[in-house]
Design a protein around this motif. Structure first.
Motif, mmCIF file in Angstrom:
data_model
loop_
_atom_site.group_PDB
_atom_site.id
_atom_site.type_symbol
_atom_site.label_atom_id
_atom_site.label_comp_id
_atom_site.label_asym_id
_atom_site.label_seq_id
_atom_site.Cartn_x
_atom_site.Cartn_y
_atom_site.Cartn_z
ATOM 1 N N LYS A 75 0.819 -1.209 0.000
ATOM 2 C CA LYS A 75 0.000 0.000 0.000
ATOM 3 C C LYS A 75 0.861 1.271 0.000
ATOM 4 N N ARG A 76 1.792 1.308 -0.941
ATOM 5 C CA ARG A 76 2.673 2.468 -1.079
ATOM 6 C C ARG A 76 2.853 2.818 -2.546
ATOM 7 N N GLN A 77 3.471 3.946 -2.808
ATOM 8 C CA GLN A 77 3.785 4.340 -4.167
ATOM 9 C C GLN A 77 5.028 3.591 -4.654
ATOM 10 N N PRO A 78 5.088 3.250 -5.950
ATOM 11 C CA PRO A 78 6.290 2.576 -6.474
ATOM 12 C C PRO A 78 7.540 3.431 -6.273
ATOM 13 N N ARG A 79 8.636 2.770 -5.963
ATOM 14 C CA ARG A 79 9.897 3.483 -5.724
ATOM 15 C C ARG A 79 10.778 3.522 -6.965
ATOM 16 N N THR A 80 10.447 2.715 -7.969
ATOM 17 C CA THR A 80 11.318 2.593 -9.140
ATOM 18 C C THR A 80 10.547 2.855 -10.421
ATOM 19 N N GLU A 81 11.102 3.696 -11.280
ATOM 20 C CA GLU A 81 10.595 3.897 -12.632
ATOM 21 C C GLU A 81 11.773 3.789 -13.594
ATOM 22 N N ASP A 82 11.590 3.054 -14.668
ATOM 23 C CA ASP A 82 12.667 2.859 -15.644
ATOM 24 C C ASP A 82 12.256 3.426 -17.002
ATOM 25 N N THR A 83 13.229 3.968 -17.712
ATOM 26 C CA THR A 83 13.005 4.386 -19.098
ATOM 27 C C THR A 83 13.604 3.331 -20.014
ATOM 28 N N VAL A 84 12.779 2.772 -20.877
ATOM 29 C CA VAL A 84 13.189 1.708 -21.792
ATOM 30 C C VAL A 84 13.033 2.212 -23.222
ATOM 31 N N THR A 85 14.080 2.079 -24.011
ATOM 32 C CA THR A 85 14.026 2.520 -25.412
ATOM 33 C C THR A 85 14.105 1.315 -26.331
ATOM 34 N N LEU A 86 13.176 1.250 -27.284
ATOM 35 C CA LEU A 86 13.096 0.142 -28.232
ATOM 36 C C LEU A 86 13.115 0.658 -29.660
ATOM 37 N N THR A 87 13.606 -0.175 -30.555
ATOM 38 C CA THR A 87 13.549 0.136 -31.989
ATOM 39 C C THR A 87 12.332 -0.565 -32.579
ATOM 40 N N THR A 88 11.463 0.198 -33.176
ATOM 41 C CA THR A 88 10.224 -0.376 -33.709
ATOM 42 C C THR A 88 10.511 -1.253 -34.925
ATOM 43 N N SER A 89 9.578 -2.175 -35.160
ATOM 44 C CA SER A 89 9.654 -3.019 -36.350
ATOM 45 C C SER A 89 8.364 -2.859 -37.157
ATOM 46 N N LYS A 90 8.351 -3.455 -38.336
ATOM 47 C CA LYS A 90 7.182 -3.367 -39.208
ATOM 48 C C LYS A 90 6.154 -4.423 -38.806
ATOM 49 N N ALA A 91 4.896 -4.012 -38.725
ATOM 50 C CA ALA A 91 3.833 -4.954 -38.359
ATOM 51 C C ALA A 91 3.702 -6.039 -39.411
ATOM 52 N N PRO A 92 3.435 -7.279 -39.003
ATOM 53 C CA PRO A 92 3.295 -8.380 -39.965
ATOM 54 C C PRO A 92 2.200 -8.157 -40.987
ATOM 55 N N ASP A 93 1.154 -7.389 -40.605
ATOM 56 C CA ASP A 93 0.013 -7.210 -41.510
ATOM 57 C C ASP A 93 -0.112 -5.798 -42.063
ATOM 58 N N GLY A 94 0.985 -5.062 -42.065
ATOM 59 C CA GLY A 94 0.928 -3.704 -42.603
ATOM 60 C C GLY A 94 2.247 -2.984 -42.483
ATOM 61 N N ASP A 95 2.227 -1.670 -42.752
ATOM 62 C CA ASP A 95 3.449 -0.868 -42.730
ATOM 63 C C ASP A 95 3.634 -0.085 -41.437
ATOM 64 N N ARG A 96 2.716 -0.247 -40.497
ATOM 65 C CA ARG A 96 2.814 0.546 -39.265
ATOM 66 C C ARG A 96 3.922 0.020 -38.368
ATOM 67 N N ALA A 97 4.368 0.884 -37.462
ATOM 68 C CA ALA A 97 5.419 0.516 -36.511
ATOM 69 C C ALA A 97 4.818 -0.190 -35.299
ATOM 70 N N VAL A 98 5.513 -1.207 -34.824
ATOM 71 C CA VAL A 98 5.086 -1.936 -33.621
ATOM 72 C C VAL A 98 6.318 -2.279 -32.792
ATOM 73 N N VAL A 99 6.078 -2.587 -31.516
ATOM 74 C CA VAL A 99 7.168 -3.068 -30.660
ATOM 75 C C VAL A 99 6.879 -4.473 -30.142
ATOM 76 N N GLY A 100 5.658 -4.977 -30.398
ATOM 77 C CA GLY A 100 5.357 -6.356 -30.025
ATOM 78 C C GLY A 100 4.764 -6.544 -28.647
ATOM 79 N N ILE A 101 3.943 -5.591 -28.199
ATOM 80 C CA ILE A 101 3.257 -5.778 -26.925
ATOM 81 C C ILE A 101 1.755 -5.571 -27.107
ATOM 82 N N GLN A 102 1.000 -6.170 -26.208
ATOM 83 C CA GLN A 102 -0.435 -5.910 -26.116
ATOM 84 C C GLN A 102 -0.648 -5.185 -24.801
#
Length: 362
Positions: free
Chosen positions: A206-233
C-alpha cells in the motif's frame, strides 16, 4: 440345425456384433453434464471462497452458488452406445467434439485460455462489486503480453506498468498503440515503466512505487501492414484499496463472475442480501457490472436445483434457452447488470417474488 434355430442364432450373433461395434467404434462427440456448484459465501476445500482483509466484513447466511458444467476430456472418445445414451438422457448434452476442443488449439492452449478467463472474471467481479458499493478502484495501463521474437521481448514484461510513451502520459491501453504508430518502422520509441515486481510489491504494501525505468526500443514493421510496432499488447490492471482473494481451484472460464461479485457485495454490506435463501446463478460480468451470457445453461439450472436452489439468476441472453426446460421448483430470474441482480435479491428477501423479472420461452 432347424432353419428357425439357425435364423435366431444368426440374429443373436448379428446383435452381439452390433453391440460390440457400438462399444468399440469411437464417434466424434463429447458430452456435457451438470457439474459441481459452490456457495461463494461458504467454504470450498476447507477454506473460504471469498477472503477479504483490510476492510470491515459482515456475517452472511444463505447461498449464492456459482454453477459449472462437467465435460468429457479432450482425449476421451465416446463410443456409439455412450453417444446414443447421452442423446436420450434428459440432463446431458452430446455435442461435436470440435465444439469443445477446436482442432486449431491444443489441450494446453485451451486450459491456459480458460484459466485466463477465470482469472479475468475474478478481477472484473472485484471491480464491479466495489464500484456498485461506491468504493474507488484504481486503474493503470500495463503490458498484458509480449510477442515472442518482437523488439519488446526480454525488455518489457507482462505486468509492467506503462506510465508514458515518448514523454506523453498514458491513460488507457489504446494510447500506447497510437503513440507507437506515430513512428516509422526502424525508429526508436521510449517507454516510462514501473517494473512488474515493483508494481506488485507497492500494491501489496500500500505504497507508491519506488522505481521507474526508461526503456528505449527500436520499432519493427507490423506483420500485416506498414505501421510501426514493438510487439506488446497493452491492457488495464486495477488497484484495490484492500485485499480480496477468491480461492476456488479446478474451475475455468468466465461464467462465475456475477456470483463472485454478489458474494463480495454481501460480505461488505450489513444487509444479508440472500435473506437466508438458496440462490444460484451464472453469468459473465465486466468492470461496469454488465452481465453477459454463458454456455451450458440447461446443465447449470439442473445442477443448481439438484443441490436445493429455489432461484436462479439468469443472464438475459440465456433466458429463452433456460426457460425451455426449467427444473421443477426453480424460478429463473432475468438479470442484465449487477444492479438488476441486487434489486431482484431484495424482492426475494422481502417476499415479493411475484414481481420478479423472470425468464420466458419467447
Amino acid at each position: 440345425m432347424p432353419r428357425r434355430t439357425a435364423t435366431m442364432l444368426a440374429s443373436l450373433l448379428m446383435l452381439i456384433a452390433l453391440l460390440c461395434a457400438g462399444v468399440l467404434i469411437p464417434v466424434p462427440y463429447s458430452e456435457m453434464s451438470p457439474g459441481p456448484t459452490v456457495n461463494t459465501l461458504g467454504e470450498h476445500g476447507g477454506e473460504p471462497v471469498l477472503q477479504i482483509s483490510g476492510h470491515k466484513t459482515y456475517p452472511t447466511t444463505g447461498n449464492l452458488n456459482m454453477t459449472t458444467v462437467r465435460v468429457t476430456g479432450s482425449q476421451y472418445r465416446m463410443n456409439l452406445v455412450e453417444a446414443v445414451y447421452g442423446w436420450l438422457a434428459h440432463d446431458n448434452l452430446v455435442v461435436p467434439h470440435s465444439t469443445l476442443y477446436p482442432d486449431d488449439k491444443s489441450p494446453d492452449e485451451l486450459n491456459q485460455e480458460t484459466a485466463e478467463e477465470f482469472s479475468q472474471s475474478q478481477e472484473s467481479a472485484k471491480v464491479a462489486a466495489l464500484r456498485q458499493l461506491g468504493i474507488p478502484v484504481g486503474t493503470r495501463v500495463i503490458v498484458a503480453s509480449v510477442v515472442k521474437g518482437s523488439p519488446a521481448e526480454g525488455t518489457l514484461h507482462a505486468g509492467d506498468v506503462i506510465k508514458a510513451v515518448d514523454g506523453t502520459e498514458v491513460k488507457q491501453p489504446g494510447d500506447v498503440a497510437k503513440l507507437v504508430t506515430r513512428h516509422r518502422p526502424g525508429e526508436r520509441v521510449s517507454f516510462l515503466i514501473v517494473p512488474a515486481k515493483e508494481a506488485a510489491a507497492a500494491e501489496k504494501e500500500k505504497r507508491q512505487p519506488r522505481t521507474e525505468d526508461t526503456v528505449t526500443l527500436t520499432t519493427s514493421k507490423a506483420p500485416d501492414g506498414d505501421r510501426a510496432v514493438v510487439g506488446i499488447q497493452a491492457g488495464t490492471d486495477h488497484t484495490f484499496p484492500f485485499t480480496i482473494n477468491i480461492k476456488l481451484a479446478d474451475v475455468g472460464g468466465p461464467s462465475a463472475g456475477l456470483m463472485f461479485a454478489l458474494g463480495i457485495v454481501d460480505k461488505l454490506t450489513p444487509d444479508n442480501i440472500t435473506g437466508g435463501k438458496f440462490i444460484a446463478g451464472t453469468g459473465t460480468i465486466d468492470d461496469n457490472g454488465k452481465v453477459g451470457p454463458i454456455g451450458g445453461i440447461e446443465m447449470k439450472t439442473v445442477g443448481a436445483r439438484s443441490k436445493g436452489a429455489r432461484y436462479f439468476l439468469t443472464p438475459k441472453d440465456n433466458c429463452a434457452a433456460a426457460a425451455k426446460d426449467t427444473p421443477s421448483g426453480l424460478t429463473l430470474v432475468r438479470v442484465e447488470t449487477i444492479g438488476d441482480a441486487l434489486k431482484s435479491l431484495e424482492k426475494i428477501r422481502k417476499g415479493d417474488s411475484a414481481d420478479l423479472p423472470t425468464c420466458s420461452k419467447g
